[in-house]
Motif scaffolding. Structure first.
Motif, short mmCIF file in Angstrom:
data_model
loop_
_atom_site.label_atom_id
_atom_site.label_comp_id
_atom_site.label_asym_id
_atom_site.label_seq_id
_atom_site.Cartn_x
_atom_site.Cartn_y
_atom_site.Cartn_z
N ARG A 55 0.84 -1.21 0.00
CA ARG A 55 0.00 0.00 0.00
C ARG A 55 0.87 1.25 0.00
N GLU A 56 1.88 1.27 0.84
CA GLU A 56 2.76 2.44 0.91
C GLU A 56 3.57 2.62 -0.36
N LEU A 57 4.05 1.53 -0.92
CA LEU A 57 4.83 1.63 -2.16
C LEU A 57 4.01 2.23 -3.28
N ILE A 58 2.74 1.85 -3.36
CA ILE A 58 1.86 2.35 -4.43
C ILE A 58 1.39 3.77 -4.14
N GLU A 59 0.84 4.00 -2.95
CA GLU A 59 0.24 5.30 -2.64
C GLU A 59 1.26 6.43 -2.58
N LYS A 60 2.47 6.14 -2.11
CA LYS A 60 3.47 7.19 -1.94
C LYS A 60 4.52 7.18 -3.05
N GLY A 85 9.32 -10.80 -2.70
CA GLY A 85 8.26 -10.11 -3.45
C GLY A 85 8.45 -8.61 -3.47
N ARG A 86 8.81 -8.01 -2.33
CA ARG A 86 9.03 -6.56 -2.28
C ARG A 86 10.29 -6.22 -3.05
N TYR A 87 11.31 -7.08 -2.99
CA TYR A 87 12.55 -6.83 -3.76
C TYR A 87 12.24 -6.77 -5.25
N LYS A 88 11.44 -7.69 -5.75
CA LYS A 88 11.09 -7.69 -7.17
C LYS A 88 10.35 -6.41 -7.56
N LYS A 89 9.44 -5.95 -6.70
CA LYS A 89 8.71 -4.71 -7.00
C LYS A 89 9.64 -3.50 -7.03
N ILE A 90 10.51 -3.41 -6.02
CA ILE A 90 11.44 -2.28 -5.93
C ILE A 90 12.42 -2.32 -7.10
N ASP A 91 12.93 -3.49 -7.43
CA ASP A 91 13.88 -3.65 -8.53
C ASP A 91 13.24 -3.24 -9.86
N ALA A 92 11.98 -3.61 -10.06
CA ALA A 92 11.27 -3.25 -11.30
C ALA A 92 11.10 -1.74 -11.43
N LEU A 93 11.07 -1.04 -10.30
CA LEU A 93 10.95 0.42 -10.31
C LEU A 93 12.31 1.11 -10.43
N GLY A 94 13.38 0.32 -10.45
CA GLY A 94 14.72 0.88 -10.53
C GLY A 94 15.23 1.37 -9.19
N GLY A 95 14.62 0.91 -8.11
CA GLY A 95 15.01 1.35 -6.77
C GLY A 95 15.93 0.37 -6.08
N LYS A 96 16.20 0.67 -4.83
CA LYS A 96 17.09 -0.14 -4.00
C LYS A 96 16.34 -0.59 -2.75
N MET A 97 16.76 -1.75 -2.25
CA MET A 97 16.17 -2.28 -1.02
C MET A 97 17.28 -2.84 -0.16
N MET A 98 17.13 -2.66 1.15
CA MET A 98 18.09 -3.24 2.08
C MET A 98 17.41 -3.63 3.38
N ILE A 99 18.06 -4.53 4.09
CA ILE A 99 17.60 -4.96 5.40
C ILE A 99 18.69 -4.57 6.39
N ILE A 100 18.28 -3.96 7.51
CA ILE A 100 19.26 -3.52 8.50
C ILE A 100 18.90 -4.08 9.88
N ARG A 101 19.90 -4.09 10.73
CA ARG A 101 19.78 -4.41 12.16
C ARG A 101 19.10 -5.76 12.42
N THR A 102 19.66 -6.80 11.85
CA THR A 102 19.10 -8.14 12.01
C THR A 102 19.71 -8.84 13.23
N SER A 103 18.92 -9.73 13.83
CA SER A 103 19.42 -10.57 14.91
C SER A 103 20.24 -11.70 14.31
#
Length: 126
Positions: A55-60, A85-103
Motif C-alpha cells: 500500500r505504501e509503495l503504491i500510494e506514496k 516479493g518486495r525486492y522484485k517490485k522495488i527492482d522493477a521500479l529501478g530502486g534499491k532495497m536493504m535490510i538492517i539491524r538483524t538478529s
C-alpha cells in the motif's frame, strides 16, 4: 447488545493474538520508506506486512525500501517470500532495497535462503 450464541470467539481470539505478534512503524526519508518491524514474521503475520508495504509503495510512489529488523524476534520462510516479493517490485521500479539491524537468528535465515546474495543486509543501522 445481545451476542449471538454461535459467534466464533475462539477464532476471534486467535486472530487478535496473531495481529499483535507483529507491528510495523513507517517512516519516510528522501523518497525512501523505512519499515521498522517488531515481533514475529511468520505465516500468521506476513499477509499484514505485505499489505502494509505494498500500500505504501503504491500510494506514496516509493522507489527505495529499508526493512529495519531491530525488533524482529522470529522469522520463518514466509518472511523470505515477503522480502523477495518486495525486492522484485522495488527492482522493477529501478530502486534499491536493504535490510538492517538483524538478529543472529534472522541473519542466519537470510544467509541460508540466499537473500544476502541479491540485496544488502547490514547488522547495523545506516
Amino acid at each position: 447488545m445481545k451476542y449471538k450464541e454461535n459467534y466464533n470467539w475462539e477464532y476471534l481470539t486467535i486472530l487478535y493474538e496473531r495481529m499483535n505478534k507483529m507491528n510495523v512503524r513507517l517512516e519516510y526519508a528522501s523518497g525512501t520508506l523505512i519499515a521498522k518491524i517488531s515481533g514475529e514474521i511468520d505465516h500468521h503475520t506476513t499477509n499484514h506486512l505485505r499489505e502494509v508495504l505494498d500500500r505504501e509503495l503504491i500510494e506514496k510512489s516509493i522507489k527505495n525500501l529499508i526493512l529495519d529488523f531491530n525488533e524482529v524476534s522470529f522469522m520463518d520462510s514466509s518472511g523470505i517470500g515477503v522480502i523477495v516479493g518486495r525486492y522484485k517490485k522495488i527492482d522493477a521500479l529501478g530502486g534499491k532495497m536493504m535490510i538492517i539491524r538483524t538478529s543472529e537468528q534472522v541473519d542466519k535465515i537470510l544467509e541460508l535462503s540466499g537473500i544476502k546474495k541479491i540485496l544488502s543486509c547490514k547488522k547495523e543501522a545506516v
